[in-house]
Structure formats: C-alpha cells, structure tokens
Design a protein around this motif. Structure first.
Motif, short mmCIF file in Angstrom:
data_model
loop_
_atom_site.label_atom_id
_atom_site.label_comp_id
_atom_site.label_asym_id
_atom_site.label_seq_id
_atom_site.Cartn_x
_atom_site.Cartn_y
_atom_site.Cartn_z
N ALA A 328 12.58 2.93 -17.03
CA ALA A 328 13.12 3.98 -16.16
C ALA A 328 12.03 4.85 -15.55
N ILE A 329 10.83 4.85 -16.15
CA ILE A 329 9.73 5.66 -15.59
C ILE A 329 8.61 4.77 -15.06
N GLY A 330 8.94 3.47 -14.90
CA GLY A 330 7.98 2.53 -14.33
C GLY A 330 7.08 1.87 -15.34
N GLY A 331 7.42 1.93 -16.62
CA GLY A 331 6.59 1.35 -17.67
C GLY A 331 7.17 0.07 -18.25
N SER A 332 6.68 -0.29 -19.44
CA SER A 332 7.09 -1.52 -20.10
C SER A 332 8.54 -1.43 -20.57
N ALA A 333 9.19 -2.60 -20.59
CA ALA A 333 10.56 -2.65 -21.07
C ALA A 333 10.63 -2.52 -22.58
N ALA A 334 9.51 -2.78 -23.26
CA ALA A 334 9.47 -2.68 -24.72
C ALA A 334 8.05 -2.30 -25.14
N ALA A 335 7.72 -1.04 -24.93
CA ALA A 335 6.39 -0.55 -25.32
C ALA A 335 6.33 -0.44 -26.84
N VAL A 336 5.32 -1.06 -27.43
CA VAL A 336 5.20 -1.09 -28.90
C VAL A 336 4.71 0.26 -29.40
N MET A 337 5.43 0.83 -30.37
CA MET A 337 5.05 2.08 -30.99
C MET A 337 4.29 1.79 -32.28
N SER A 338 3.40 2.69 -32.65
CA SER A 338 2.57 2.51 -33.84
C SER A 338 3.03 3.43 -34.96
#
Length: 455
Positions: A328-338
């Motif tokens: 929705a903000i132009g980023g990854s569909a599944a950004a990996v969190m740490s």
C-alpha cells in the motif's frame, strides 16, 4: 423322507396361494405431506385383498437393494421369511394400518432429505421377487433435524474471544457445543438458544488462553425430535453413545476424538450435528510505527525522518517468521521482520505512495502483519498504522505549493500557529530543517532548473 402325501400337500398349498393371489390387490398410502423429519411417525394404511397379513419393507439410499425391515433397517428382508418383515394385520374390511417411526433410518449413515420407498406386499417377498405377489408402494422423503454453525472469525489469538452461532430446526434450548483444541476440550456445553431458532455461544478469552496454537474443532449437537441427546458426556473425557457404550476420548488425539464423536452422533437414534473449526494462533500485540508519520521518499535515497520502524510483539516460541505487507505504500508484499528479542519483531521502511487524503486529512495506511508458527498456521489479526505525507506538503493539505515554502519558513522562524512534522519539509537534503529547505521548495515549485527533485 419325502412322501407322496407331503408332495401332494405342498402342491395343494401352492395352488391355493396362487388362486388366492389371483386378482388380489394391495394398496398403501402415507399420511401427511410426504416429507418428514427423522423421528416423525407416519401412519401407513391401505387395502389388501390377497391375505390377512400385509408384509412391509423399505428400500432407499445406502440400504440393501432388496429391502430392509421397516422398523430395523439393519435387518435385510429375506424372501419367504416373514420374520424379517414388519407385519400388519388385515381387518375384515380388507384394510390395514401401521405407524412407522422414521427414527429407524437414523441408523443409515448420511441420511439427509433422502427418498425411501415403502413396499406393502401380500406375501413375504423381497424386492427381487415382489412381482410374484400383490403389492403396492409409496415414497416418502425423510429429512435430518438440521443445525448450522457460523464462527465470528476463522482464527482467534490466544486470549481473545470468539462467538459460535447458528440456526436449527427445533429445540433451541437444548443444543450442545463440543470443543476439541490442542490442550483444551469442552464437552456438551449449553449453546444458549434464543428461542427463535438460533443460538449463540462465546468461547472466552480465558478459554483460548488455555489452548495451544493449532486447530480447534467445533461440534454442534442437536438432540433431534425427542429433545434428548443420545450421545452424552460422562465426565471430562468419557462419553456414552446411543448403544450405551462408554468411550474414553481423553486418550485419543484431537482428530480421532472428533471423528469418534461425530460417528457416535451419526449412528444415534435422534441426534444431528454440524461441524466447523477455527485456528488458534499466538497473539500479536502492540503494532506500531516509529515515527507514526513520514514523508514520501521522492529521490530513492531515504533521508533523515523518511523511514519508519515497524514493530509488533509476537509472543510464543512457536512463532518462526513475521512479515509485513507494504504494498500500500509502494513496498514489498511480504517484508521480512526480524526478531529483536522478547518477541518483538521489526522492519524499517520508506514509502513512495502517500496515504489516502480523506475529509481534509491524510489517513493512516494499515499494513497487515502475518506471523507464522512452526506448524504453518498464520496469524493475520493485526495491522500496523502508518501515515505517509507528500514530501514538502508542510501544511498537509495534499498539495505542494509556494505556500508550503512560506509555511516552512515561518515554522523555522518560530512564528506561532505553524506546527509541522519537520521531516516533511526537509527537501534540500540536509540533516535538519532550515530556511534553506524553504528556499529549495520555492525554487522547486517555480520550476527553476536544478531543483527538480525533492530530497
């Protein structure tokens, strides 16, 4: 030894029966509409001019082809053996009657809106030989008492509540709910009928907190026409089925225990059931973005204040991965969190797409979080709110104009009534907001060469 006398006697009897059957007729009708609930009584009746006894049997789905005894569908009729048939006496006026309890077909697995054919015969002949006697037939539809189940959610975090509701044909005050979760079971709890053909039952947060992440099966038990359940709990782990057999579900796995209970209900005399399930997941808490508002990254190189750290708390050793959907903000569909420790998962992001502008303000974008356990079950119950403002839009009116340059200058000079998020005005590429940013923004708006890109 077969004597001539016995042979003659047999031939005489056969001739008598043939003469008796010649011209004989049998009729059969069923009271009511032809459609009945299991447990309803059906008055059968008709005429029989061929014998003083009418022999009755049944055919239909999941039954032996040649028919079964009308009052016990586990007994196949045997041609010529009257004891395997239901027998109705014929009166002097050649009429007969018999009331059939449709509960008999409860023993047929899968009976539901099924059509059955009732045979009335002048002799004990099965379907394959019925043409050798006078007979009549009538068809009836038998429906199972129904109950439906609806869940307020497909998944629930441990510690949260969930509502089980549904509708039923009858007896709304006597519906039972059975729960089978990993590490938790609840037997035959009252469903809470509303008296209008509906029910609702809440699985409380304290209950789900006692469940291990995984699947929870829900069985809704309807007691049927007689209003009394045939399958009942004895204690917290044992049940008694319709035949009186006692079964320990406590020693069985969740899946096997569920199947055993369903089979007991299906083969009971009157009970009906509905089945559903939901996922129990580890809770996700404290979804947040720091800072909660950032400007769009317009040069591809995020500067000071143009990134936000997204975080969420995912407790439980079962969690193996957490992602955030940033499309929705132009980023990854599944950004990996740490995992940064103590169950806190984070990821940093910039944004190239601004938030929706509604009713005079930028609205937070909700960025869905997905936490997945080692068992493959995912929790998507929370989203992280983040507001994204157009770079340079100092007064946040969804436009970048010369007034934003003036607004920025007045804020830098400390003039009252010009509050702003300073990172939104830092367009010149510096480390802090200054008058240089106001000047840069004015030149950008005026289209002066060398100021095409906002930093």
């Amino acid at each position: 030894m077969i004597t001539a006398h016995r042979i003659l006697l047999t031939l005489t009897l056969c001739l008598f029966l043939c003469v008796l059957a010649e011209g004989a007729s049998v009729t059969v009708t069923a009271s009511g509409t032809g459609v009945y609930w299991i447990g309803d009584g059906i008055l059968l009746g008709g005429t029989n001019t061929g014998n003083t006894t009418t022999y009755l049997f049944l055919t239909g789905p999941d039954l032996p082809e040649n028919g079964v005894k009308l009052d016990d569908v586990t007994v196949p009729v045997a041609d010529g053996q009257g004891s395997t048939f239901v027998q109705a006496g014929v009166g002097p006026d050649n009429t007969w009657r018999y009331t059939w309890d449709t509960s008999a077909v409860r023993q047929v697995a899968g009976v539901d809106h099924s059509t059955y054919t009732i045979y009335a015969v002048s002799a004990p002949r099965d379907r394959a030989h019925v043409s050798k006697a006078a007979f009549g037939t009538t068809s009836v539809v038998v429906k199972r008492d129904f109950v439906t189940v609806t869940l307020s959610a497909d998944s629930v975090a441990r510690g949260d509540s969930l509502t089980i509701s549904g509708t039923l044909h009858d007896f709304p005050d006597n519906i039972s709910v059975w729960l089978f979760a990993e590490g938790y079971r609840s037997f035959a709890r009252p469903a809470g009928g509303a008296g209008d053909g509906s029910f609702a039952n809440v699985v409380t947060g304290s209950e789900t907190l006692n469940m291990t992440a995984g699947w929870c099966s829900v069985i809704i038990q309807h007691p049927g026409k007689d209003g009394e359940p045939d399958v009942v709990p004895i204690n917290e782990t044992w049940i008694r089925d319709a035949a009186g057999s006692e079964i320990d579900l406590g020693v069985l796995s969740r899946e096997v225990a569920v199947g055993t209970l369903i089979q007991a209900i299906r083969t009971s005399q009157s009970d009906a059931y509905a089945w559903s399930y939901f996922r129990v997941v580890e809770p996700l808490t404290d979804p947040r973005a720091t800072p909660a508002l950032i400007p769009t990254d317009t040069d591809g190189v995020p500067g000071p204040g143009e990134t936000a750290t997204l975080s969420v708390t995912a407790t439980g050793a079962n969690v193996v991965s957490v992602t955030a959907a940033l499309s929705a903000i132009g980023g990854s569909a599944a950004a990996v969190m740490s995992d940064t420790g103590d169950g806190i998962w984070t990821v940093s992001t910039a944004a190239i797409v601004p938030s929706p502008f509604v009713d005079g303000a930028y609205q937070p974008v909700l960025l869905p979080v997905k936490a997945t356990g080692a068992d493959g079950i995912s929790n998507t119950s929370v989203s992280i709110p983040l507001t994204v403002v157009k770079n340079g839009d100092a007064n946040q009116d969804n436009r970048v104009t010369l007034y934003d340059a003036v607004y920025t200058a007045r804020h830098v000079l400390g003039i009252e009534s010009y509050p702003m998020t300073e990172s939104v005005g830092m367009v010149a590429g510096g480390d802090a907001l200054s008058l240089a940013d106001a000047a840069y923004l004015a030149r950008h708006v005026l289209g002066i060469p060398g100021y095409e890109v906002l930093h």
